[in-house]
Design a protein around this motif. Structure first.
Motif, PDB file in Angstrom:
ATOM      1  N   GLN A 138       0.762  -1.262   0.020  1.00  0.00           N
ATOM      2  CA  GLN A 138       0.217  -0.008  -0.098  1.00  0.00           C
ATOM      3  C   GLN A 138       0.767   1.305  -0.009  1.00  0.00           C
ATOM      4  O   GLN A 138       0.579   2.025  -0.865  1.00  0.00           O
ATOM      5  N   GLU A 139       1.999   1.216   0.757  1.00  0.00           N
ATOM      6  CA  GLU A 139       2.727   2.574   0.971  1.00  0.00           C
ATOM      7  C   GLU A 139       3.524   2.653  -0.582  1.00  0.00           C
ATOM      8  O   GLU A 139       3.949   3.776  -1.038  1.00  0.00           O
ATOM      9  N   VAL A 140       3.864   1.686  -1.225  1.00  0.00           N
ATOM     10  CA  VAL A 140       4.601   1.514  -2.429  1.00  0.00           C
ATOM     11  C   VAL A 140       3.602   2.151  -3.472  1.00  0.00           C
ATOM     12  O   VAL A 140       3.956   3.045  -4.225  1.00  0.00           O
ATOM     13  N   ASN A 141       2.307   1.559  -3.359  1.00  0.00           N
ATOM     14  CA  ASN A 141       1.382   2.140  -4.380  1.00  0.00           C
ATOM     15  C   ASN A 141       1.088   3.852  -4.327  1.00  0.00           C
ATOM     16  O   ASN A 141       1.013   4.314  -5.260  1.00  0.00           O
ATOM     17  N   TYR A 142       1.162   4.044  -3.122  1.00  0.00           N
ATOM     18  CA  TYR A 142       0.761   5.377  -2.682  1.00  0.00           C
ATOM     19  C   TYR A 142       2.056   6.263  -3.240  1.00  0.00           C
ATOM     20  O   TYR A 142       1.800   7.257  -3.674  1.00  0.00           O
ATOM     21  N   PHE A 143       3.168   5.890  -2.850  1.00  0.00           N
ATOM     22  CA  PHE A 143       4.468   6.491  -3.283  1.00  0.00           C
ATOM     23  C   PHE A 143       4.391   6.653  -4.713  1.00  0.00           C
ATOM     24  O   PHE A 143       4.636   7.722  -5.477  1.00  0.00           O
ATOM     25  N   CYS A 144       4.083   5.555  -5.613  1.00  0.00           N
ATOM     26  CA  CYS A 144       4.076   5.835  -6.959  1.00  0.00           C
ATOM     27  C   CYS A 144       3.337   6.586  -7.452  1.00  0.00           C
ATOM     28  O   CYS A 144       3.381   7.445  -8.439  1.00  0.00           O
ATOM     29  N   GLU A 145       2.009   6.598  -7.046  1.00  0.00           N
ATOM     30  CA  GLU A 145       1.001   7.611  -7.594  1.00  0.00           C
ATOM     31  C   GLU A 145       1.134   9.214  -7.002  1.00  0.00           C
ATOM     32  O   GLU A 145       1.026   9.834  -7.939  1.00  0.00           O
ATOM     33  N   LYS A 146       1.829   9.228  -6.071  1.00  0.00           N
ATOM     34  CA  LYS A 146       2.216  10.612  -5.570  1.00  0.00           C
ATOM     35  C   LYS A 146       3.289  11.051  -6.606  1.00  0.00           C
ATOM     36  O   LYS A 146       3.348  12.163  -6.879  1.00  0.00           O
ATOM     37  N   ASN A 147       4.391  10.237  -7.139  1.00  0.00           N
ATOM     38  CA  ASN A 147       5.480  10.570  -7.863  1.00  0.00           C
ATOM     39  C   ASN A 147       5.210  10.469  -9.357  1.00  0.00           C
ATOM     40  O   ASN A 147       6.325  10.077 -10.251  1.00  0.00           O
ATOM     41  N   ASP A 148       4.036   9.953  -9.994  1.00  0.00           N
ATOM     42  CA  ASP A 148       3.591   9.654 -11.286  1.00  0.00           C
ATOM     43  C   ASP A 148       4.512   8.522 -11.858  1.00  0.00           C
ATOM     44  O   ASP A 148       5.119   8.453 -12.833  1.00  0.00           O
ATOM     45  N   ILE A 149       4.652   7.494 -10.951  1.00  0.00           N
ATOM     46  CA  ILE A 149       5.306   6.460 -11.355  1.00  0.00           C
ATOM     47  C   ILE A 149       4.591   5.337 -11.706  1.00  0.00           C
ATOM     48  O   ILE A 149       3.392   5.109 -10.955  1.00  0.00           O
ATOM     49  N   ASP A 150       4.437   4.572 -12.877  1.00  0.00           N
ATOM     50  CA  ASP A 150       3.762   3.362 -13.180  1.00  0.00           C
ATOM     51  C   ASP A 150       3.574   2.213 -11.961  1.00  0.00           C
ATOM     52  O   ASP A 150       4.684   1.693 -11.708  1.00  0.00           O
ATOM     53  N   ILE A 151       2.303   1.953 -11.708  1.00  0.00           N
ATOM     54  CA  ILE A 151       2.234   0.796 -10.889  1.00  0.00           C
ATOM     55  C   ILE A 151       2.152  -0.603 -11.693  1.00  0.00           C
ATOM     56  O   ILE A 151       1.178  -0.698 -12.560  1.00  0.00           O
ATOM     57  N   LEU A 152       2.831  -1.466 -11.278  1.00  0.00           N
ATOM     58  CA  LEU A 152       2.631  -2.866 -11.926  1.00  0.00           C
ATOM     59  C   LEU A 152       1.593  -3.526 -11.558  1.00  0.00           C
ATOM     60  O   LEU A 152       0.962  -3.513 -10.424  1.00  0.00           O
ATOM     61  N   ASP A 153       0.947  -4.527 -12.581  1.00  0.00           N
ATOM     62  CA  ASP A 153      -0.288  -5.193 -12.019  1.00  0.00           C
ATOM     63  C   ASP A 153       0.278  -6.450 -11.356  1.00  0.00           C
ATOM     64  O   ASP A 153       1.211  -7.289 -12.310  1.00  0.00           O
ATOM     65  N   LEU A 154       0.135  -6.791 -10.385  1.00  0.00           N
ATOM     66  CA  LEU A 154       0.664  -8.016  -9.843  1.00  0.00           C
ATOM     67  C   LEU A 154       0.215  -9.304 -10.437  1.00  0.00           C
ATOM     68  O   LEU A 154       1.076 -10.333 -10.218  1.00  0.00           O
ATOM     69  N   ASN A 155      -0.683  -9.487 -11.035  1.00  0.00           N
ATOM     70  CA  ASN A 155      -1.082 -10.684 -11.580  1.00  0.00           C
ATOM     71  C   ASN A 155      -0.642 -11.070 -13.188  1.00  0.00           C
ATOM     72  O   ASN A 155      -0.697 -12.107 -13.638  1.00  0.00           O
ATOM     73  N   HIS A 156       0.153  -9.990 -13.731  1.00  0.00           N
ATOM     74  CA  HIS A 156       0.908 -10.102 -14.905  1.00  0.00           C
ATOM     75  C   HIS A 156       1.880 -10.979 -14.701  1.00  0.00           C
ATOM     76  O   HIS A 156       2.650 -10.982 -13.744  1.00  0.00           O
ATOM     77  N   LYS A 157       2.574 -11.731 -15.790  1.00  0.00           N
ATOM     78  CA  LYS A 157       3.554 -12.502 -15.863  1.00  0.00           C
ATOM     79  C   LYS A 157       4.920 -11.532 -15.698  1.00  0.00           C
ATOM     80  O   LYS A 157       4.904 -10.437 -16.383  1.00  0.00           O
ATOM     81  N   PHE A 158       5.909 -11.875 -14.808  1.00  0.00           N
ATOM     82  CA  PHE A 158       7.184 -11.108 -14.732  1.00  0.00           C
ATOM     83  C   PHE A 158       8.155 -11.480 -15.605  1.00  0.00           C
ATOM     84  O   PHE A 158       8.364 -12.579 -15.856  1.00  0.00           O
ATOM     85  N   VAL A 159       8.791 -10.410 -16.090  1.00  0.00           N
ATOM     86  CA  VAL A 159       9.845 -10.689 -17.237  1.00  0.00           C
ATOM     87  C   VAL A 159      11.038 -10.059 -16.533  1.00  0.00           C
ATOM     88  O   VAL A 159      11.042  -8.893 -16.521  1.00  0.00           O
ATOM     89  N   ASP A 160      11.827 -10.881 -16.594  1.00  0.00           N
ATOM     90  CA  ASP A 160      13.421 -10.303 -16.049  1.00  0.00           C
ATOM     91  C   ASP A 160      14.241  -9.809 -17.248  1.00  0.00           C
ATOM     92  O   ASP A 160      14.739 -10.850 -18.016  1.00  0.00           O
ATOM     93  N   VAL A 161      14.228  -8.420 -17.489  1.00  0.00           N
ATOM     94  CA  VAL A 161      14.981  -8.188 -18.704  1.00  0.00           C
ATOM     95  C   VAL A 161      16.526  -8.217 -18.690  1.00  0.00           C
ATOM     96  O   VAL A 161      17.338  -8.138 -19.534  1.00  0.00           O
ATOM     97  N   THR A 162      17.118  -8.623 -17.492  1.00  0.00           N
ATOM     98  CA  THR A 162      18.528  -8.786 -17.317  1.00  0.00           C
ATOM     99  C   THR A 162      18.970 -10.132 -17.675  1.00  0.00           C
ATOM    100  O   THR A 162      20.121 -10.455 -17.889  1.00  0.00           O
ATOM    101  N   LYS A 163      18.005 -11.157 -17.679  1.00  0.00           N
ATOM    102  CA  LYS A 163      18.415 -12.455 -18.144  1.00  0.00           C
ATOM    103  C   LYS A 163      17.258 -13.029 -18.704  1.00  0.00           C
ATOM    104  O   LYS A 163      16.274 -12.985 -18.622  1.00  0.00           O
TER     105      LYS A 163
END
Length: 344
Positions: free
Chosen positions: A117-142
């Motif tokens: 909840q704190e992360v989502n509020y912080f992201c909304e306050k600073n215009d940062i995209d909030i990730l959908d937790l149900n989506h598949k996670f893609v690690d771009v580093t490997k």
């Protein structure tokens, strides 16, 4: 941000303060980085560094780790401050270890939802995209297996949140396991001033952890000396005001009572070598940078050891006058040269 230091490391507290400052000035930090990245009067390397840093901190991943580490460090900060003290109250140190373990366990079990909840509020306050937790996670580093269906929720809760807390719990458990805790308890049981003096526990722990240092006969002598030691420390005017084992050991030597209780004095000296505090060790390694320089690379171990003692304990060394040094030098009679002029 994702790397963790040992609890007790002096850098841990500085990192905690940095995280708090960044959280408070997050918007101002973004504005400064954007200004540097777009300023053509600044070198391209500085603009590139600013743009790269900006690209990292305006993401959900950075915010999540930032706030997660703040919560972890807020719990471990008290223990870190306790371990950095040169002279440690053993009972309070053990309480801090136990409390830190409990609070970290509570954070692992009940801290996920408040953190999210704190992360989502912080992201909304600073215009940062909030990730959908149900989506598949893609690690771009490997490259990940195509059949890997790890979700964003699973990655952040189990691969990041739980793992970070478990690392701290394991680090504390490794450093303050059963043997270390017993030895610290022995320090408390041996100090009559603390009111937790327990002769039976002292003898049992000595038999368990110091079998090579005390023979059977010496353990019997220790058992005989402990009751006298307890009464002497509690009643002697110069000893009953000493709270730490280090001061107590020095007081026994000063009064000549170390010869009356040789086994107790031996045990006290063994306990004083326990690596509980990180302060003295860190001070010694910091002093090495100034003492063991390139121009002094051939310095012998004996001279280096003496030099470090004087450098680290410079408050005590400052109390020694030049006349005292000259007098000690002359009394040693190891050299033909004499500093002190004998009056006729």
């Amino acid at each position: 941000m994702s790397s963790l230091q040992r609890p007790g490391d002096t850098r841990w507290s500085s990192h905690y303060k940095s995280i708090q400052s960044l959280k408070k000035m997050f918007s101002a930090t973004i504005s400064v980085l954007r200004s540097i990245a777009n300023d053509r009067s600044v070198s391209k390397y500085s603009r590139g560094d600013a743009a790269g840093a900006l690209q990292i901190i305006v993401k959900f991943d950075f915010v999540f780790i930032l706030l997660m580490m703040e919560k972890i460090m807020k719990i471990t900060d008290v223990l870190c401050q306790t371990l950095q003290k040169k002279s440690i109250d053993i009972l309070n140190a053990l309480d801090s270890v136990s409390n830190t373990k409990v609070l970290l366990g509570n954070l692992r079990n009940d801290g996920w939802d408040p953190l999210l909840q704190e992360v989502n509020y912080f992201c909304e306050k600073n215009d940062i995209d909030i990730l959908d937790l149900n989506h598949k996670f893609v690690d771009v580093t490997k490259s990940r297996n195509k059949n890997d269906n790890t979700t964003v929720f699973h990655h952040y809760k189990f691969d990041v949140f739980n793992v970070a807390i478990d690392q701290q719990l394991n680090e504390i458990e490794d450093r303050f396991g059963g043997q270390a805790t017993d030895l610290l308890s022995l320090c408390a049981f041996l100090n009559p001033i603390l009111g937790s003096f327990d002769m039976e526990k002292v003898c049992s722990l000595v038999e368990k952890y110091y079998p090579a240092d005390f023979s059977n006969q010496e353990r019997m002598q220790l058992e005989c000396q402990l009751p006298h030691f307890q009464l002497d420390v509690c009643n002697h005017p110069e000893l009953k005001g000493l709270s730490s084992l280090a001061d107590l050991t020095s007081g026994l030597v000063k009064l000549g009572k170390d010869s009356s209780y040789p086994m107790v004095d031996k045990l006290l000296r063994l306990l004083l070598t326990l690596p509980v505090s990180t302060a003295t060790t860190e001070r010694a390694f910091s002093a090495m940078k100034f003492v063991k320089t390139r121009l002094r690379s051939k310095m012998g171990d004996a001279y280096l050891r003496d030099y470090l003692v004087v450098y680290i304990e410079r408050e005590l060394a400052a109390m020694i006058s030049s006349d005292d040094i000259i007098k000690a030098y002359d009394l040693a009679n190891t050299r033909r040269a004499k500093f002190k002029i004998t009056e006729i």
